[in-house]
Design a protein around this motif. Structure first.
Motif, PDB file in Angstrom:
ATOM      1  N   GLY A  95      36.777  15.631  76.759  1.00 28.07           N
ATOM      2  CA  GLY A  95      37.911  15.277  77.611  1.00 28.07           C
ATOM      3  C   GLY A  95      37.769  13.943  78.315  1.00 28.07           C
ATOM      4  N   ASP A  96      36.598  13.313  78.246  1.00 26.83           N
ATOM      5  CA  ASP A  96      36.394  12.028  78.918  1.00 26.83           C
ATOM      6  C   ASP A  96      37.145  10.906  78.199  1.00 26.83           C
ATOM      7  N   THR A  97      37.678   9.983  78.965  1.00 25.36           N
ATOM      8  CA  THR A  97      38.318   8.790  78.410  1.00 25.36           C
ATOM      9  C   THR A  97      37.245   7.744  78.161  1.00 25.36           C
ATOM     10  N   VAL A  98      37.280   7.149  76.973  1.00 32.31           N
ATOM     11  CA  VAL A  98      36.267   6.170  76.590  1.00 32.31           C
ATOM     12  C   VAL A  98      36.925   4.917  76.037  1.00 32.31           C
ATOM     13  N   THR A  99      36.170   3.834  76.074  1.00 32.68           N
ATOM     14  CA  THR A  99      36.543   2.617  75.361  1.00 32.68           C
ATOM     15  C   THR A  99      35.599   2.507  74.183  1.00 32.68           C
ATOM     16  N   VAL A 100      36.145   2.537  72.976  1.00 30.66           N
ATOM     17  CA  VAL A 100      35.342   2.415  71.768  1.00 30.66           C
ATOM     18  C   VAL A 100      35.028   0.938  71.600  1.00 30.66           C
ATOM     19  N   GLU A 101      33.730   0.594  71.598  1.00 29.65           N
ATOM     20  CA  GLU A 101      33.302  -0.801  71.554  1.00 29.65           C
ATOM     21  C   GLU A 101      32.861  -1.245  70.162  1.00 29.65           C
ATOM     22  N   GLU A 102      32.198  -0.339  69.415  1.00 27.54           N
ATOM     23  CA  GLU A 102      31.670  -0.713  68.104  1.00 27.54           C
ATOM     24  C   GLU A 102      31.621   0.519  67.216  1.00 27.54           C
ATOM     25  N   ILE A 103      31.796   0.304  65.924  1.00 30.05           N
ATOM     26  CA  ILE A 103      31.701   1.356  64.924  1.00 30.05           C
ATOM     27  C   ILE A 103      30.583   0.968  63.962  1.00 30.05           C
ATOM     28  N   ASN A 104      29.661   1.897  63.692  1.00 28.11           N
ATOM     29  CA  ASN A 104      28.574   1.658  62.734  1.00 28.11           C
ATOM     30  C   ASN A 104      28.637   2.708  61.641  1.00 28.11           C
ATOM     31  N   LEU A 105      28.656   2.266  60.397  1.00 29.16           N
ATOM     32  CA  LEU A 105      28.535   3.158  59.256  1.00 29.16           C
ATOM     33  C   LEU A 105      27.059   3.265  58.934  1.00 29.16           C
ATOM     34  N   THR A 106      26.528   4.503  58.907  1.00 28.91           N
ATOM     35  CA  THR A 106      25.113   4.702  58.618  1.00 28.91           C
ATOM     36  C   THR A 106      24.977   5.454  57.303  1.00 28.91           C
ATOM     37  N   ARG A 137      22.075   7.826  55.245  1.00 29.53           N
ATOM     38  CA  ARG A 137      20.792   8.528  55.308  1.00 29.53           C
ATOM     39  C   ARG A 137      20.092   8.453  53.954  1.00 29.53           C
ATOM     40  N   SER A 138      18.821   8.808  53.916  1.00 26.72           N
ATOM     41  CA  SER A 138      18.026   8.711  52.692  1.00 26.72           C
ATOM     42  C   SER A 138      18.571   9.596  51.572  1.00 26.72           C
ATOM     43  N   ASN A 139      19.349  10.623  51.903  1.00 22.13           N
ATOM     44  CA  ASN A 139      19.952  11.490  50.886  1.00 22.13           C
ATOM     45  C   ASN A 139      21.285  10.937  50.383  1.00 22.13           C
ATOM     46  N   GLY A 140      21.675   9.743  50.872  1.00 24.12           N
ATOM     47  CA  GLY A 140      22.899   9.082  50.428  1.00 24.12           C
ATOM     48  C   GLY A 140      24.140   9.412  51.235  1.00 24.12           C
ATOM     49  N   ILE A 141      24.061  10.377  52.127  1.00 27.03           N
ATOM     50  CA  ILE A 141      25.228  10.760  52.915  1.00 27.03           C
ATOM     51  C   ILE A 141      25.478   9.726  54.009  1.00 27.03           C
ATOM     52  N   GLU A 142      26.748   9.358  54.164  1.00 28.51           N
ATOM     53  CA  GLU A 142      27.132   8.362  55.165  1.00 28.51           C
ATOM     54  C   GLU A 142      27.825   9.032  56.350  1.00 28.51           C
ATOM     55  N   TYR A 143      27.553   8.500  57.529  1.00 28.62           N
ATOM     56  CA  TYR A 143      28.184   8.949  58.763  1.00 28.62           C
ATOM     57  C   TYR A 143      28.615   7.725  59.550  1.00 28.62           C
ATOM     58  N   THR A 144      29.703   7.867  60.294  1.00 28.03           N
ATOM     59  CA  THR A 144      30.174   6.772  61.129  1.00 28.03           C
ATOM     60  C   THR A 144      30.031   7.176  62.591  1.00 28.03           C
ATOM     61  N   TYR A 145      29.388   6.302  63.360  1.00 22.26           N
ATOM     62  CA  TYR A 145      29.169   6.534  64.780  1.00 22.26           C
ATOM     63  C   TYR A 145      29.909   5.492  65.589  1.00 22.26           C
ATOM     64  N   ALA A 146      30.415   5.926  66.736  1.00 19.23           N
ATOM     65  CA  ALA A 146      31.129   5.034  67.642  1.00 19.23           C
ATOM     66  C   ALA A 146      30.288   4.802  68.888  1.00 19.23           C
ATOM     67  N   GLU A 147      30.154   3.540  69.271  1.00 21.89           N
ATOM     68  CA  GLU A 147      29.547   3.216  70.560  1.00 21.89           C
ATOM     69  C   GLU A 147      30.687   3.165  71.559  1.00 21.89           C
ATOM     70  N   VAL A 148      30.580   3.964  72.609  1.00 21.32           N
ATOM     71  CA  VAL A 148      31.660   4.055  73.576  1.00 21.32           C
ATOM     72  C   VAL A 148      31.155   3.812  74.987  1.00 21.32           C
ATOM     73  N   TYR A 149      32.036   3.266  75.815  1.00 19.89           N
ATOM     74  CA  TYR A 149      31.774   3.237  77.244  1.00 19.89           C
ATOM     75  C   TYR A 149      32.629   4.343  77.834  1.00 19.89           C
TER      76      TYR A 149
END
Length: 169
Positions: free
Chosen positions: A63-74, A76-88
């Motif tokens: 429920g917190d309001t955030v400002t999304v600052e950066e998106i990183n596509l990662t 893993r060694s098994n080939g699966i990709e995940y996208t993470y957001a850096e937020v304030y």
């Protein structure tokens, strides 16, 4: 193997690699009551020794309001990709990383249709989006143009599910 030994036997080849980084400046809401993603203070999950274990639970920021600052596509060694957001997080007064699915809705189905309809929005004030609402970074913000009473041809329908379990069509 206990946690102490697990941390000392992890080497840099076990870390997920950051495939791409994108700067972004979007306001959003953490909706993580059903997903309960990990929150990481030092970077995206599993990309370094300090991100092998979550610092907090995403549910505690629900429920917190955030400002999304950066998106990183990662990747893993098994080939699966995940996208993470850096937020304030303006509520918690913290910057952290969280899986983007705690912010964006997932499209669970999409169909092509072709029928006529009349928009009835006089009591709702819905917005229009470039994609299903909250399903992409570009669809976090909608237009407030009024189309109430307009006759339209509906060409697609999508069902989305947010991180709090709520579905929309």
């Amino acid at each position: 193997m206990d946690q102490a030994n697990a941390a000392t036997t992890t080497n840099s080849t076990d870390y997920a690699s950051i495939v791409s980084k994108t700067s972004i400046n979007k306001t959003a809401t953490i909706l993580d009551s059903k997903r309960n993603d990990g929150v990481y203070f030092s970077g995206p999950a599993l990309t370094s020794a300090s991100t092998m274990t979550a610092n907090a639970s995403g549910n505690s920021y629900n429920g917190d309001t955030v400002t999304v600052e950066e998106i990183n596509l990662t990747k893993r060694s098994n080939g699966i990709e995940y996208t993470y957001a850096e937020v304030y997080d303006s509520t918690a007064k913290k910057t952290y990383w969280i899986d983007q699915r705690a912010i964006l809705a997932s499209i669970s189905s999409q169909t092509t249709v072709n029928y006529q309809a009349t928009i009835n929005d006089s009591a709702r004030s819905d917005k229009t989006y470039s994609a299903p609402a909250l399903s992409s970074w570009s669809s976090l913000t909608g237009s407030t143009n009024s189309y109430d009473g307009d006759k339209v041809t509906v060409i697609a329908s999508a069902v989305t599910t947010r991180g709090n379990g709520t579905s929309y069509t």
